[in-house]
Design a protein around this motif. Structure first.
Motif, mmCIF file in Angstrom:
data_model
loop_
_atom_site.group_PDB
_atom_site.id
_atom_site.type_symbol
_atom_site.label_atom_id
_atom_site.label_comp_id
_atom_site.label_asym_id
_atom_site.label_seq_id
_atom_site.Cartn_x
_atom_site.Cartn_y
_atom_site.Cartn_z
ATOM 1 N N UNK A 82 0.784 -1.156 -0.174
ATOM 2 C CA UNK A 82 0.093 0.019 0.143
ATOM 3 C C UNK A 82 0.659 1.054 -0.153
ATOM 4 N N UNK A 83 0.432 2.076 -0.877
ATOM 5 C CA UNK A 83 1.654 3.250 -1.296
ATOM 6 C C UNK A 83 0.854 4.085 -2.267
ATOM 7 N N UNK A 84 1.505 5.430 -2.441
ATOM 8 C CA UNK A 84 0.829 6.244 -3.601
ATOM 9 C C UNK A 84 1.696 6.102 -4.768
ATOM 10 N N UNK A 85 3.007 6.045 -4.578
ATOM 11 C CA UNK A 85 3.822 5.885 -5.760
ATOM 12 C C UNK A 85 5.148 5.289 -5.334
ATOM 13 N N UNK A 86 5.556 4.063 -5.951
ATOM 14 C CA UNK A 86 6.793 3.578 -5.714
ATOM 15 C C UNK A 86 7.949 4.150 -6.409
ATOM 16 N N UNK A 342 9.258 14.910 -7.273
ATOM 17 C CA UNK A 342 8.433 15.214 -6.173
ATOM 18 C C UNK A 342 8.609 14.003 -5.274
ATOM 19 N N UNK A 343 8.369 14.066 -3.880
ATOM 20 C CA UNK A 343 8.469 13.074 -2.815
ATOM 21 C C UNK A 343 7.138 12.374 -2.894
ATOM 22 N N UNK A 344 6.859 11.303 -3.157
ATOM 23 C CA UNK A 344 5.382 10.690 -3.086
ATOM 24 C C UNK A 344 4.734 10.931 -1.763
ATOM 25 N N UNK A 345 3.384 10.919 -1.885
ATOM 26 C CA UNK A 345 2.767 11.151 -0.381
ATOM 27 C C UNK A 345 2.984 9.787 0.432
ATOM 28 N N UNK A 346 3.009 9.948 1.507
ATOM 29 C CA UNK A 346 3.052 8.785 2.439
ATOM 30 C C UNK A 346 4.371 8.293 2.782
ATOM 31 N N UNK A 347 5.369 8.860 2.099
ATOM 32 C CA UNK A 347 6.912 8.330 2.333
ATOM 33 C C UNK A 347 7.119 8.711 3.718
ATOM 34 N N UNK A 464 4.132 7.325 16.445
ATOM 35 C CA UNK A 464 3.511 8.544 15.923
ATOM 36 C C UNK A 464 3.965 8.944 14.436
ATOM 37 N N UNK A 465 5.533 8.921 14.318
ATOM 38 C CA UNK A 465 5.949 9.091 13.025
ATOM 39 C C UNK A 465 5.350 8.372 11.924
ATOM 40 N N UNK A 466 5.330 7.009 12.157
ATOM 41 C CA UNK A 466 4.954 6.104 11.356
ATOM 42 C C UNK A 466 3.634 5.785 11.104
ATOM 43 N N UNK A 467 2.673 6.747 11.788
ATOM 44 C CA UNK A 467 1.403 6.549 11.437
ATOM 45 C C UNK A 467 1.057 6.881 9.902
ATOM 46 N N UNK A 468 0.148 6.377 9.214
ATOM 47 C CA UNK A 468 0.125 6.498 7.659
ATOM 48 C C UNK A 468 -0.550 7.657 7.596
ATOM 49 N N UNK A 469 0.209 8.439 6.611
ATOM 50 C CA UNK A 469 -0.490 9.896 5.855
ATOM 51 C C UNK A 469 -1.603 9.239 4.977
ATOM 52 N N UNK A 470 -1.517 8.081 4.320
ATOM 53 C CA UNK A 470 -2.431 7.721 3.437
ATOM 54 C C UNK A 470 -3.709 7.255 3.872
ATOM 55 N N UNK A 471 -4.859 7.369 3.039
ATOM 56 C CA UNK A 471 -4.976 7.772 1.865
ATOM 57 C C UNK A 471 -5.013 9.479 1.817
ATOM 58 N N UNK A 476 -3.837 18.332 3.601
ATOM 59 C CA UNK A 476 -2.622 17.786 3.159
ATOM 60 C C UNK A 476 -1.901 18.042 4.504
ATOM 61 N N UNK A 477 -1.059 16.885 4.686
ATOM 62 C CA UNK A 477 -0.158 16.927 5.907
ATOM 63 C C UNK A 477 1.099 18.079 5.672
ATOM 64 N N UNK A 478 1.406 18.520 6.795
ATOM 65 C CA UNK A 478 2.757 19.629 6.612
ATOM 66 C C UNK A 478 3.723 18.802 6.487
#
Length: 487
Positions: A82-86, A342-347, A464-471, A476-478
């Motif tokens: 599960x990811x936005x872009x690999x 661009x850095x993919x979302x959720x990285x 807390x840091x690795x809590x998923x920002x996806x979907x 949008x997260x900072x």
């Protein structure tokens, strides 16, 4: 590090290579060609995997995410990543041609590459004809054991040689630059075998002593004892082979080095050579190599399994050794910044490009590292014996099973101290400077109460840091530069 001429990218990946097994890392002289190639780059002395298993770790490399976020926590679920872009999609969008040769154990398939030579696994490869077919049959019959005699087949049948053959063919037939070449070698992972002259290259009497043997198992977590008992029941006296096991392991590293050298020589002879090429060397996770009286992996998160070799060379990289704590999840954001993508979302990883240039790193960002373990559910216990995906009878076993991998386990390390906790509420604390084998738990020692509390807080911060920002949604997260959240 982005430039007008995108660099070629070569990833050289071994499977189950423990950190510290090369001369450049302070160990035996196993990989002189690769050490020389990377001497002009950065060697990360404290690099970690995200999880001590192949597919979860490789999915982390490809997605820049920890297993609890990319959701691949065992080797049988790669297709559920599960990811936005690999990494491959990012490079394809940036104009790269994509080439693979070796062991996949990942969610992308042959259709995602321009050339794909594989799959190679630990019992052989796709080109099973003639001597290759006979060698692959011999590998399967070895059943992931330690070979007591030299492999009765030549180097040309060994998987690293066949994989490098495929990589060279891909480069010769590839599209114009820039290209991404991933060479994924299944060794030195079990079965532990190697032909001459490599079999005799490292004498059993001269291999490095192991940190500890089975005498410490009564001080280890139950997973270590359960796994040791399983192997002893199936292969009585297996630990008597530990010196041969280490000699074969080191010999295989030299064989791999010779084959990687053949590839590097070929790339250097091409127009432009390696002048505009990023070369990355790493492994997915480590190996017990006899410590605790164990082979392979499969119990807990000791440094033997969690630490990995990681070195990067390329244009504008300053020759240096770095002591920051880094991870396999950091490679995707590093390459994204390097090529200006661009850095993919959720990285969740952090770009290491400032470190590659020799810049100072904020201690708050790189002073600790985090790792995960476990298939989920409720942990079994030492006396449990549930049905497995293999029989309790016979010699065959899988160290990545539903017992030793059950439940949840998390670790955080600050360089000297390491804290481990699991879903049962167990907490362990180790002083890696005085106790590198992690056999003396200090979690209840009054003198280490402050360290325990500090690392528990660091672990909470990491979780807390690795809590998923996806979907992604409307909000949008900072983000911060280099994806450095704690800088």
């Amino acid at each position: 590090m982005a430039s007008s001429t995108p660099p070629n990218i070569v990833v050289l990946m071994t499977d189950q290579q423990r950190a510290g097994c090369t001369a450049a890392e302070g160990g035996p002289d196993t990989m002189p060609r690769l050490d020389a190639q990377l001497a002009g780059g950065v060697r990360f002395e404290r690099a970690y995997t995200s999880a001590p298993a192949c597919v979860p770790a490789r999915t982390s490399l490809l997605t820049g995410r920890f297993p609890s976020a990319h959701r691949v926590r065992q080797n049988s679920t790669a297709e559920h990543a599960y990811y936005s872009q690999d990494l491959l999609q990012m490079l394809r969008a940036a104009g790269y041609s994509l080439h693979f040769s070796g062991k996949p154990h990942m969610h992308p398939g042959p259709e995602d590459f321009d050339t794909f030579h594989g799959p190679f696994l630990h019992d052989g490869g796709p080109d099973r004809s003639g001597e290759h077919a006979a060698f692959d049959t011999w590998l399967r019959e070895l059943d992931h054991a330690v070979a007591a005699e030299p492999t009765p087949f030549g180097v040309q049948s060994q998987l690293p040689s066949r994989i490098v053959d495929g990589a060279i063919e891909a480069i010769e037939a590839k599209q114009p630059d820039p290209y991404f070449l991933w060479v994924s070698i299944p060794e030195p992972h079990n079965p532990y075998q190697v032909p001459e002259p490599y079999f005799s290259l490292f004498d059993e009497a001269d291999v490095p002593e192991r940190l500890v043997g089975p005498e410490v198992l009564d001080r280890m977590g139950w997973r270590f004892r359960w796994l040791h008992r399983l192997i002893e029941d199936k292969r009585p006296g297996f630990d008597d082979q530990w010196r041969r096991y280490r000699a074969n392991y080191l010999g295989m590293l030299r064989l791999i080095d010779d084959q990687i050298g053949r590839l590097l020589d070929h790339l250097e002879q091409r127009p432009g050579g390696l002048e505009n090429t990023i070369v990355i060397f790493l492994s997915d996770h480590g190996d017990f190599t006899g410590d605790y009286g164990l082979q392979r992996k499969g119990a807990g998160v000791p440094e033997a399994l969690m630490r990995i070799p990681l070195a990067i060379a390329g244009p504008d990289v300053q020759a240096q050794h770095r002591s920051e704590l880094v991870s396999i999840v950091d490679l995707l954001p590093t390459l994204a910044e390097w090529i200006g993508a661009p850095l993919p979302a959720g990285v969740q990883g952090r770009s290491l490009t400032p470190l590659l240039r020799g810049e100072e790193a904020p201690p708050s960002e790189f002073a600790t590292m985090y790792g995960e373990h476990g298939y989920g559910g409720v942990s079994y216990g030492e006396d449990d014996r549930p049905p497995l995906h293999f029989s309790y009878d016979g010699a065959t076993f899988d160290e990545l099973n539903s017992v030793t991998q059950s439940g949840e386990m998390r670790m955080v390390v600050d360089g000297r101290y390491k804290l481990v906790t699991d879903d049962t509420g167990e907490v362990a604390l180790y002083d890696l400077s005085d106790d590198p084998a992690e056999t003396h738990d200090l979690s209840t020692d009054p003198g280490h109460r402050e360290v325990r509390e500090r690392l528990l807080l660091q672990l909470v911060q990491w979780m807390l840091r690795v809590a998923d920002d996806l979907p992604e949604g409307d909000y949008r997260p900072r983000t911060r530069a280099h994806n450095w959240r704690w800088a």
